[in-house]
Design a protein around this motif. Sequence first.
Motif, PDB file in Angstrom:
ATOM      1  N   UNK A  97      48.895  37.111  34.631  1.00  0.00           N
ATOM      2  CA  UNK A  97      49.693  37.785  35.643  1.00  0.00           C
ATOM      3  C   UNK A  97      50.008  36.835  36.787  1.00  0.00           C
ATOM      4  N   UNK A  98      51.155  37.005  37.438  1.00  0.00           N
ATOM      5  CA  UNK A  98      51.504  36.168  38.587  1.00  0.00           C
ATOM      6  C   UNK A  98      50.671  36.524  39.805  1.00  0.00           C
ATOM      7  N   UNK A  99      50.689  35.622  40.803  1.00  0.00           N
ATOM      8  CA  UNK A  99      49.802  35.799  41.951  1.00  0.00           C
ATOM      9  C   UNK A  99      50.085  37.084  42.711  1.00  0.00           C
ATOM     10  N   UNK A 100      51.354  37.505  42.798  1.00  0.00           N
ATOM     11  CA  UNK A 100      51.611  38.712  43.574  1.00  0.00           C
ATOM     12  C   UNK A 100      51.081  39.958  42.867  1.00  0.00           C
ATOM     13  N   UNK A 101      50.875  39.908  41.545  1.00  0.00           N
ATOM     14  CA  UNK A 101      50.148  40.985  40.875  1.00  0.00           C
ATOM     15  C   UNK A 101      48.659  40.882  41.193  1.00  0.00           C
ATOM     16  N   UNK A 102      48.140  39.642  41.176  1.00  0.00           N
ATOM     17  CA  UNK A 102      46.716  39.451  41.425  1.00  0.00           C
ATOM     18  C   UNK A 102      46.343  39.805  42.861  1.00  0.00           C
ATOM     19  N   UNK A 103      47.258  39.512  43.820  1.00  0.00           N
ATOM     20  CA  UNK A 103      46.958  39.718  45.234  1.00  0.00           C
ATOM     21  C   UNK A 103      47.446  41.050  45.763  1.00  0.00           C
ATOM     22  N   UNK A 104      48.392  41.664  45.100  1.00  0.00           N
ATOM     23  CA  UNK A 104      48.967  42.918  45.573  1.00  0.00           C
ATOM     24  C   UNK A 104      49.087  43.929  44.446  1.00  0.00           C
ATOM     25  N   UNK A 105      49.615  45.109  44.785  1.00  0.00           N
ATOM     26  CA  UNK A 105      49.900  46.181  43.835  1.00  0.00           C
ATOM     27  C   UNK A 105      48.662  46.820  43.214  1.00  0.00           C
ATOM     28  N   UNK A 106      47.463  46.380  43.592  1.00  0.00           N
ATOM     29  CA  UNK A 106      46.256  47.037  43.103  1.00  0.00           C
ATOM     30  C   UNK A 106      45.947  46.787  41.642  1.00  0.00           C
ATOM     31  N   UNK A 107      46.588  45.791  41.028  1.00  0.00           N
ATOM     32  CA  UNK A 107      46.378  45.601  39.602  1.00  0.00           C
ATOM     33  C   UNK A 107      44.969  45.130  39.284  1.00  0.00           C
ATOM     34  N   UNK A 108      44.367  44.323  40.168  1.00  0.00           N
ATOM     35  CA  UNK A 108      42.998  43.882  39.902  1.00  0.00           C
ATOM     36  C   UNK A 108      42.041  45.067  39.860  1.00  0.00           C
ATOM     37  N   UNK A 109      42.330  46.088  40.622  1.00  0.00           N
ATOM     38  CA  UNK A 109      41.487  47.290  40.577  1.00  0.00           C
ATOM     39  C   UNK A 109      41.595  47.966  39.209  1.00  0.00           C
TER      40      UNK A 109
END
Length: 276
Positions: A97-109
Amino acid sequence: MLSPTCLRSFLAVIDMGGFTEAARHLNATQSTISGHIKRLEEQAGHRLLDRDRGGSVALTAQGRDLIGYAREILRLEQAARSRLAGTSLTGAVRIGLPDDFASGRGFTRLLAEFAGQHPDARLEVEVGNSDYLIAALDAQRLDHVLTKQTRSADGEVLAQRAVVWAGRIPATGPVPLVLFPEPCTYRHRAIRQLEEEGFSWNITYVSPSLTGILAAVNAGLGVSPLAEDLTEQLVPSIAGRLLPSLGSVDLAAGAAQPCGWRAWRSYPETLRRREY
């Protein structure tokens, strides 16, 4: 005893940002969600959420204390159900995943929830730009990827987001740009549109991370082209002149063929419901 159903509604209200989105996410009515929150507050013996007339919600001190416990209770419940049903997954899955998925959008949760529900599985996550991730998918070094793409690109489109300018610019002179490094969909779109409409520009700050981009924009170093849902942590933008429209970008999921782990295929639908 705290009801798992009520805890699920409580976390949905927090994660989705309100009762309306929580009801949509859980496929329930707002009155049902409100009833779950009321019952949970009775069980906990404390008020957990404050709700204003505009519909926004805020956690009380007791609500903040409960969040971690609520996630752990639901994780253990799901792990127990999976174990007893014999459906806990095993093996490895490689996600990019790109960094903005990793840092935003709650995807890591969401990834953490998946790992908690399947403790015998091995989840391997790699962060990179979209071009790198697609190449890794083609080479079968990754099983699934989430990327930012144009409408004509391959992949299953999960959502579409407007791309907007965020930050401050002077009334005259080159447009100062805060950008991700190449290759980057936002970067290419911004520079192309500026040049097509006759704007001069220079790059004042480059960061591979969304955190760095947001910090530079908040510090006043320039403007950055970002998906609209990534701008909530930014100070209000002040444009000294009208900049060209940047259109929209698709958030797309891709899977290697043959699929490395078929059980993961249910998760794009989870993403779509959560509107990440």
